[in-house]
Scaffold this motif. Structure first.
Motif, PDB file in Angstrom:
ATOM      1  N   PHE B 129       0.888  -1.184  -0.004  1.00 33.11           N
ATOM      2  CA  PHE B 129       0.178  -0.056  -0.054  1.00 33.11           C
ATOM      3  C   PHE B 129       0.896   1.191   0.031  1.00 33.11           C
ATOM      4  O   PHE B 129       1.644   1.389   1.026  1.00 33.11           O
ATOM      5  CB  PHE B 129      -0.754  -0.116   1.216  1.00 33.11           C
ATOM      6  CG  PHE B 129      -1.849   1.219   1.255  1.00 33.11           C
ATOM      7  CD1 PHE B 129      -3.002   1.071   0.413  1.00 33.11           C
ATOM      8  CD2 PHE B 129      -1.827   2.207   2.340  1.00 33.11           C
ATOM      9  CE1 PHE B 129      -3.876   2.128   0.726  1.00 33.11           C
ATOM     10  CE2 PHE B 129      -2.729   3.220   2.385  1.00 33.11           C
ATOM     11  CZ  PHE B 129      -3.888   3.001   1.557  1.00 33.11           C
ATOM     12  N   THR B 130       0.534   2.380  -0.895  1.00 34.84           N
ATOM     13  CA  THR B 130       1.226   3.314  -0.941  1.00 34.84           C
ATOM     14  C   THR B 130       0.239   4.597  -0.679  1.00 34.84           C
ATOM     15  O   THR B 130      -0.909   4.494  -0.985  1.00 34.84           O
ATOM     16  CB  THR B 130       2.024   3.465  -2.338  1.00 34.84           C
ATOM     17  OG1 THR B 130       1.163   3.766  -3.273  1.00 34.84           O
ATOM     18  CG2 THR B 130       2.892   2.645  -2.574  1.00 34.84           C
ATOM     19  N   TYR B 131       0.765   5.834  -0.766  1.00 39.60           N
ATOM     20  CA  TYR B 131       0.053   7.087  -0.524  1.00 39.60           C
ATOM     21  C   TYR B 131      -0.789   7.177  -2.027  1.00 39.60           C
ATOM     22  O   TYR B 131      -2.022   7.555  -2.060  1.00 39.60           O
ATOM     23  CB  TYR B 131       0.908   8.374  -0.497  1.00 39.60           C
ATOM     24  CG  TYR B 131       0.058   9.566  -0.599  1.00 39.60           C
ATOM     25  CD1 TYR B 131      -0.395  10.193   0.521  1.00 39.60           C
ATOM     26  CD2 TYR B 131      -0.019  10.452  -1.825  1.00 39.60           C
ATOM     27  CE1 TYR B 131      -0.837  11.197   0.718  1.00 39.60           C
ATOM     28  CE2 TYR B 131      -0.830  11.636  -1.506  1.00 39.60           C
ATOM     29  CZ  TYR B 131      -1.500  12.157  -0.448  1.00 39.60           C
ATOM     30  OH  TYR B 131      -1.869  13.223  -0.217  1.00 39.60           O
ATOM     31  N   LEU B 134      -4.038   5.247  -1.850  1.00 43.34           N
ATOM     32  CA  LEU B 134      -4.808   5.994  -0.773  1.00 43.34           C
ATOM     33  C   LEU B 134      -5.434   6.966  -1.815  1.00 43.34           C
ATOM     34  O   LEU B 134      -6.792   7.041  -1.617  1.00 43.34           O
ATOM     35  CB  LEU B 134      -3.974   6.500   0.257  1.00 43.34           C
ATOM     36  CG  LEU B 134      -4.925   7.363   1.218  1.00 43.34           C
ATOM     37  CD1 LEU B 134      -5.908   6.702   1.897  1.00 43.34           C
ATOM     38  CD2 LEU B 134      -3.704   7.952   2.331  1.00 43.34           C
ATOM     39  N   GLN B 135      -4.891   7.668  -2.375  1.00 42.70           N
ATOM     40  CA  GLN B 135      -5.444   8.731  -3.380  1.00 42.70           C
ATOM     41  C   GLN B 135      -6.438   8.054  -4.308  1.00 42.70           C
ATOM     42  O   GLN B 135      -7.581   8.563  -4.401  1.00 42.70           O
ATOM     43  CB  GLN B 135      -4.402   9.275  -4.270  1.00 42.70           C
ATOM     44  CG  GLN B 135      -4.946  10.240  -5.356  1.00 42.70           C
ATOM     45  CD  GLN B 135      -5.369  11.685  -4.901  1.00 42.70           C
ATOM     46  OE1 GLN B 135      -4.513  12.339  -4.433  1.00 42.70           O
ATOM     47  NE2 GLN B 135      -6.595  11.927  -4.885  1.00 42.70           N
ATOM     48  N   ALA B 172      -7.708   5.147   7.061  1.00 43.38           N
ATOM     49  CA  ALA B 172      -7.103   6.138   6.109  1.00 43.38           C
ATOM     50  C   ALA B 172      -7.998   6.646   4.796  1.00 43.38           C
ATOM     51  O   ALA B 172      -8.273   7.823   4.750  1.00 43.38           O
ATOM     52  CB  ALA B 172      -5.907   5.581   5.715  1.00 43.38           C
TER      53      ALA B 172
END
Lengths: 290, 290
Positions: B129-131, B134-135, B172
């Motif tokens: 999982f990365t930013y 998340l976006q 998140a």
């Protein structure tokens, strides 16, 4: 309506209020010009966790807005200041971008990349955040005294939409570690407003806070006795005013409407129970703009 | 104390109950042997979002535990089943590892990597999982009808500690998007327990659930009328029993204590108000083990 002389200090949020991405929002330049010409104070107050004070100044300059370093408050700067005042001996594990590291270094706060050596965890938005960072932060939070975050924003307005902000990453860390966030540094915290009042040195009721978020900008103003103006160019909408019950003194469509005559067709309830809203430029302000 | 004949079916969680990382936990092999020899039913019930049923079977086999495919329920399998029953026409945007994609494919559920084309978002633990994920997930959740998660676990026990699980990433996404999780598929949801009951076909009160988590394993048992046993080899501790108020019928230190005589020196309150706990092997069970 607001006339430039109604307040002694004007405090502007940045993202969604002054600019969106690399573009100034409508009316911003003219509004700042009017305030500067009338000799009123200006303060730029952002919760952005990716800007140092110096970078904030440069960013405004690139967009044609001149500002002194002392006219800018950013979340990383406030975080450095917070640790220097309350936790000068902390060893801080950071989730966040370079701005946070720079400001903590400016305040000579010790940092570590070892989760087991941290006394505090400080988290801010990090656009290179990964699952491994989450794992490290989880371990650090389980091991340390306090879990602090730079700002309480869940998302940040950008051209065409929003990007995940600090609170989003912080909640992942909170849930994984089972430890609650113990301190939020940015707006609407009193640590932030205390710095504003200290820098401005004017009566609280003569301070107007202009921002795009009800839960940070407007909330801060209401809690501190500042006047508040919501600008609808960022996160919060007029519908949010209804649903949250957080009622700013003024609501304007964009910054061209800050100093202007009332348009009778598009109004919302204002500070004194009167109506304000989308409006025409005031002849007096036109004159000031030359 | 429990004798093998006290229940008709024994349902075991996996991580922290049967194994930790690539090691079987103490007493597990012997306990399963006893249950098999007495002809009682066995079900392996995991919320792990990174295992297909097939992989669960292989994993157990590698550790010396034989099991049929129909004796294993995993969160990705349940997610595939859930969509096939309730949302067969969904187009699903997935945050998660390969197991989730495989099980959705097994149930012929359509998936997409375009956040704007998704009717549903399904999130499970994702160790890459990365930013950016998340976006994308934030955009997809804002755009879609339902935000569903595979399981409600905040962390997962591994050798030496814990790793962040599904609920951590999901929070998140929830905070960034401003949209609530609308459905949790894994334990303790009734969709999960309904599958258990369907597969086992025995009276609910003759089912014993053995797991290391109060909020999933034990909670599921209590809500469904199953008997429950907390094993202290994973997430939850004896102190958690006090603090959460979720009281299992039995608490055992590890699986060697499931079928055994009571050790008077180390006991906790059991199902009938009696005391159970750390104990000595029962001669009857010794005999069954041969």
């Amino acid at each position: 309506m607001i006339l430039p002389n109604d307040f002694d200090a004007y405090c502007f949020d940045l993202d969604g209020t002054i600019y969106l991405g690399d573009k100034l929002l409508p009316g911003v330049k003219e509004t700042i010009q009017i305030i500067r010409k009338t000799g009123k104070k200006v303060l730029f107050i952002t919760n952005s966790p990716t800007l140092t004070r110096e970078e904030g100044k440069m960013r405004l300059q690139q967009l044609g807005i001149a500002a002194e370093l002392e006219e800018i408050l950013t979340a990383p700067y406030l975080a450095g200041l917070y640790f220097s005042v309350f936790e000068p001996d902390a060893t801080v594990f950071i989730i966040g971008e370079e701005a946070i590291r720079t400001e903590l270094r400016n305040f000579s706060i010790q940092t570590t990349v070892d989760p087991m050596k941290a006394t505090h965890v400080l988290a801010g938005m990090d656009r290179s955040f990964t699952y491994n960072d989450l794992q490290f932060a989880m371990d650090a939070v389980r091991n340390c005294r306090n879990f602090i975050i730079t700002n309480p924003d869940s998302s940040c307005p950008v051209p065409g939409g929003f990007i995940p902000d600090t609170l989003s990453l912080a909640k992942a860390i909170e849930v994984a570690s089972g430890q609650k966030i113990s301190k939020v540094i940015g707006k609407p915290d009193t640590f932030y407003s205390d710095q504003m009042v200290g820098l401005l040195d004017v009566d609280r009721q003569k301070i107007l806070v202009i921002g795009d978020r009800l839960d940070t900008d407007v909330q801060l103003g209401k809690a501190q006795g500042f006047a508040t103006c919501l600008v609808l160019t960022g996160i919060s909408s007029e519908a949010d005013v209804e649903s949250t019950g957080i009622r700013p003194d003024y609501v304007i469509e964009n910054m061209t409407n800050l100093f202007c005559s009332i348009d009778e067709d598009a109004m919302v309830e204002g500070r004194d129970g009167g109506l304000v809203g989308s409006c025409q430029p005031d002849p007096l302000n036109e004159e000031l703009l030359g």
